[in-house]
Design a protein around this motif. Structure first.
Motif, PDB file in Angstrom:
ATOM      1  N   ILE A   1       0.948  -1.361  -0.041  1.00 15.13           N
ATOM      2  CA  ILE A   1      -0.035  -0.128   0.027  1.00 15.13           C
ATOM      3  C   ILE A   1       0.896   1.230  -0.015  1.00 15.13           C
ATOM      4  CG2 ILE A   1      -1.802   1.247   1.413  1.00 15.13           C
ATOM      5  CD1 ILE A   1      -2.980  -1.436   2.223  1.00 15.13           C
ATOM      6  N   LYS A   2       0.414   2.124  -0.742  1.00 14.47           N
ATOM      7  CA  LYS A   2       1.162   3.660  -0.699  1.00 14.47           C
ATOM      8  C   LYS A   2       0.457   4.439  -0.079  1.00 14.47           C
ATOM      9  CE  LYS A   2       1.402   6.042  -4.517  1.00 14.47           C
ATOM     10  NZ  LYS A   2       1.912   6.239  -5.817  1.00 14.47           N
ATOM     11  N   LYS A   3       0.862   5.068   0.980  1.00 16.95           N
ATOM     12  CA  LYS A   3       0.270   5.861   2.034  1.00 16.95           C
ATOM     13  C   LYS A   3       0.721   7.457   1.547  1.00 16.95           C
ATOM     14  CE  LYS A   3      -0.125   7.330   6.561  1.00 16.95           C
ATOM     15  NZ  LYS A   3       0.466   6.922   8.175  1.00 16.95           N
ATOM     16  N   ILE A   4      -0.077   8.175   1.156  1.00 17.38           N
ATOM     17  CA  ILE A   4       0.193   9.504   0.867  1.00 17.38           C
ATOM     18  C   ILE A   4      -0.425  10.526   1.842  1.00 17.38           C
ATOM     19  CG2 ILE A   4      -0.130  11.268  -1.039  1.00 17.38           C
ATOM     20  CD1 ILE A   4      -0.835   8.930  -2.786  1.00 17.38           C
ATOM     21  N   THR A   5       0.548  11.223   2.441  1.00 18.23           N
ATOM     22  CA  THR A   5       0.187  12.174   3.433  1.00 18.23           C
ATOM     23  C   THR A   5       0.370  13.678   3.151  1.00 18.23           C
ATOM     24  OG1 THR A   5       0.586  10.613   5.259  1.00 18.23           O
ATOM     25  CG2 THR A   5       0.294  12.886   6.015  1.00 18.23           C
ATOM     26  N   GLN A   6      -0.879  14.611   2.818  1.00 18.51           N
ATOM     27  CA  GLN A   6      -0.577  15.616   2.446  1.00 18.51           C
ATOM     28  C   GLN A   6      -0.825  16.817   3.690  1.00 18.51           C
ATOM     29  OE1 GLN A   6      -3.728  17.915   0.385  1.00 18.51           O
ATOM     30  NE2 GLN A   6      -2.277  18.004  -1.439  1.00 18.51           N
ATOM     31  N   VAL A   7       0.094  17.581   4.112  1.00 21.12           N
ATOM     32  CA  VAL A   7       0.188  18.175   5.367  1.00 21.12           C
ATOM     33  C   VAL A   7       0.121  19.685   4.796  1.00 21.12           C
ATOM     34  CG1 VAL A   7       1.742  18.835   7.261  1.00 21.12           C
ATOM     35  CG2 VAL A   7       1.740  16.618   6.385  1.00 21.12           C
ATOM     36  N   SER A   8      -0.879  20.576   5.300  1.00 24.21           N
ATOM     37  CA  SER A   8      -1.031  21.917   5.140  1.00 24.21           C
ATOM     38  C   SER A   8       0.374  22.636   5.817  1.00 24.21           C
ATOM     39  CB  SER A   8      -2.179  22.756   5.408  1.00 24.21           C
ATOM     40  OG  SER A   8      -2.186  23.993   5.462  1.00 24.21           O
ATOM     41  N   TYR A   9       1.156  23.509   5.194  1.00 22.94           N
ATOM     42  CA  TYR A   9       1.990  24.431   5.982  1.00 22.94           C
ATOM     43  C   TYR A   9       1.438  25.378   6.909  1.00 22.94           C
ATOM     44  CZ  TYR A   9       5.935  23.102   2.845  1.00 22.94           C
ATOM     45  OH  TYR A   9       6.793  22.500   2.086  1.00 22.94           O
ATOM     46  N   ALA A  10       0.142  25.687   6.697  1.00 21.26           N
ATOM     47  CA  ALA A  10      -0.605  26.668   7.615  1.00 21.26           C
ATOM     48  C   ALA A  10      -1.086  25.979   8.639  1.00 21.26           C
ATOM     49  CB  ALA A  10      -1.616  27.440   6.689  1.00 21.26           C
ATOM     50  N   THR A  11      -1.947  25.057   8.339  1.00 22.66           N
ATOM     51  CA  THR A  11      -2.710  24.616   9.596  1.00 22.66           C
ATOM     52  C   THR A  11      -2.234  23.350  10.213  1.00 22.66           C
ATOM     53  OG1 THR A  11      -3.906  23.093   8.226  1.00 22.66           O
ATOM     54  CG2 THR A  11      -4.768  25.207   8.450  1.00 22.66           C
ATOM     55  N   GLU A  12      -1.092  22.747   9.579  1.00 21.77           N
ATOM     56  CA  GLU A  12      -0.671  21.344  10.090  1.00 21.77           C
ATOM     57  C   GLU A  12      -1.329  20.196   9.970  1.00 21.77           C
ATOM     58  OE1 GLU A  12       2.688  21.989  13.266  1.00 21.77           O
ATOM     59  OE2 GLU A  12       1.232  23.086  14.012  1.00 21.77           O
ATOM     60  N   ILE A  13      -2.838  20.466   9.477  1.00 20.20           N
ATOM     61  CA  ILE A  13      -3.676  19.263   9.330  1.00 20.20           C
ATOM     62  C   ILE A  13      -3.322  18.229   8.255  1.00 20.20           C
ATOM     63  CG2 ILE A  13      -6.195  18.799   8.560  1.00 20.20           C
ATOM     64  CD1 ILE A  13      -6.824  21.397   9.686  1.00 20.20           C
ATOM     65  N   GLU A  14      -3.196  17.035   8.659  1.00 19.10           N
ATOM     66  CA  GLU A  14      -2.816  16.005   7.893  1.00 19.10           C
ATOM     67  C   GLU A  14      -3.943  15.308   7.126  1.00 19.10           C
ATOM     68  OE1 GLU A  14      -0.170  13.244   9.766  1.00 19.10           O
ATOM     69  OE2 GLU A  14       1.152  14.601  10.281  1.00 19.10           O
ATOM     70  N   ASN A  15      -3.822  15.074   5.715  1.00 15.76           N
ATOM     71  CA  ASN A  15      -4.821  14.468   5.180  1.00 15.76           C
ATOM     72  C   ASN A  15      -4.283  13.105   4.287  1.00 15.76           C
ATOM     73  OD1 ASN A  15      -7.323  13.696   3.728  1.00 15.76           O
ATOM     74  ND2 ASN A  15      -6.648  14.913   1.992  1.00 15.76           N
ATOM     75  N   THR A  16      -4.705  12.286   4.891  1.00 17.07           N
ATOM     76  CA  THR A  16      -4.101  10.837   4.396  1.00 17.07           C
ATOM     77  C   THR A  16      -5.102  10.125   3.386  1.00 17.07           C
ATOM     78  OG1 THR A  16      -2.866  10.682   6.211  1.00 17.07           O
ATOM     79  CG2 THR A  16      -2.836   8.605   4.929  1.00 17.07           C
ATOM     80  N   THR A  17      -4.206   9.613   2.179  1.00 18.02           N
ATOM     81  CA  THR A  17      -4.812   8.760   1.255  1.00 18.02           C
ATOM     82  C   THR A  17      -4.102   7.301   1.202  1.00 18.02           C
ATOM     83  OG1 THR A  17      -3.871  10.022  -0.579  1.00 18.02           O
ATOM     84  CG2 THR A  17      -6.099  10.616   0.062  1.00 18.02           C
TER      85      THR A  17
END
Length: 314
Positions: free
Chosen positions: A284-300
């Motif tokens: 499985i490929k885990k892609i974590t997108q992190v906003s520079y502004a909010t530090e909120i992580e969105n993982t797909t």
């Protein structure tokens, strides 16, 4: 240090005297004596500032002038601007000294070393003067405090220079950038700018003026900017769902109550058949997108392939 305390007291009393006379000025515009006294006190205040600066540098203190580009800022605006600047400075220092930071957890040493101490305030474009110990064995070699001040002020002036911000984020981690965003957003929302002069022991100076529009541009740029972190890993568990039309999968890892849901391209197809429910080792490929502004992580998640069919554990 007694000379510094003496000068601080004189500066504070002079500032208070200027404030009292300036409050009288609208009612006595014709009074040349009043205007002359104000000018004399301002000159005295300026001379005392030079004396204080020289005395502070002599004992190994840096001097930071932080001016709010508004004559009468609300207390809340002033407190938030100074507080967010302090946090950004501390986090950048901590990251420079101890390595990249993904969370805003300051070490006790960083908190102590970066604490800005209030010396006095001044009128005009309202501002305050801080001191901070920054002794140098080698005057030509920057300390972590020097570098932290340089980085915060450089990013503060970056506007939409995402290449520079990305480079610093890779070096220092997301937390310092998010803290600088908070500083920029605070000033953008209150429509205030900042004039900051950082005076070092070796008499070199960092002197920047950041207008409110520049803070707005920087905060907007950071809100748009995010970082993707990609990692491939084998995960053992049970494939409990797959839809070849929507190309979505549902996988339950061993020893976890959190299912993995995501998409696939050709990991399951006519050529690569899968059974449900069956235990697999899934790549499985885990892609974590992190906003520079909010530090909120969105993982797909992306299912790359299924290997090693195993019996269901009951």
């Amino acid at each position: 240090m007694s000379i510094l305390l003496h000068l601080q007291d004189k500066l504070r009393r002079t500032t208070a005297a200027i404030g009292r006379l300036e409050a009288e000025l609208p009612n006595r515009l014709e009074s040349r004596a009043l205007q002359s006294n104000i000018l004399s006190l301002r000159k005295l205040h300026q001379n005392l500032q030079h004396e204080f600066q020289a005395a502070a540098l002599e004992v190994g203190l840096d001097v930071c002038h932080y001016g709010i580009l508004e004559d009468n800022p609300p207390a809340k605006v002033f407190a938030r601007a100074i507080g967010s600047f302090q946090e950004a400075f501390s986090l950048v220092y901590d990251a420079l000294k101890n390595g990249p930071k993904s969370r805003r957890d300051l070490s006790a040493e960083a908190t102590y070393k970066t604490e800005l101490r209030l010396a006095y305030s001044y009128a005009g474009s309202f501002g305050v003067v801080f001191t901070i110990p920054n002794s140098k064995l080698f005057p030509d070699i920057p300390t972590y405090l020097d570098e932290a001040a340089r980085v915060v002020l450089a990013v503060g002036k970056a506007r939409d220079d995402t290449a520079m911000v990305t480079s610093i984020a890779k070096e220092l981690g997301r937390a310092p950038i998010a803290a600088i965003y908070d500083w920029a957003k605070t000033n953008a929302q209150s429509r205030t700018g900042a004039e900051i002069q950082w005076i070092h022991q070796n008499a070199t100076r960092d002197n920047v003026i950041i207008q409110a529009v520049e803070f707005s541009a920087l905060s907007a740029s950071l809100e748009r900017k995010s970082e993707d972190v990609t990692r491939e890993e084998p995960v053992q568990g049970v494939l409990v769902g797959a839809d070849i039309v929507s190309r979505r999968f549902h996988f339950i890892p061993d020893g976890s109550d959190e299912p993995i849901r995501g998409r696939f391209i050709d990991a399951i197809s006519e050529e690569h058949r899968a059974q449900i429910p069956v235990r697999y080792t899934a790549i499985i490929k885990k892609i974590t997108q992190v906003s520079y502004a909010t530090e909120i992580e969105n993982t797909t998640y992306v299912l790359l392939r299924l290997v090693d069919v195993q019996p269901i554990i009951k």
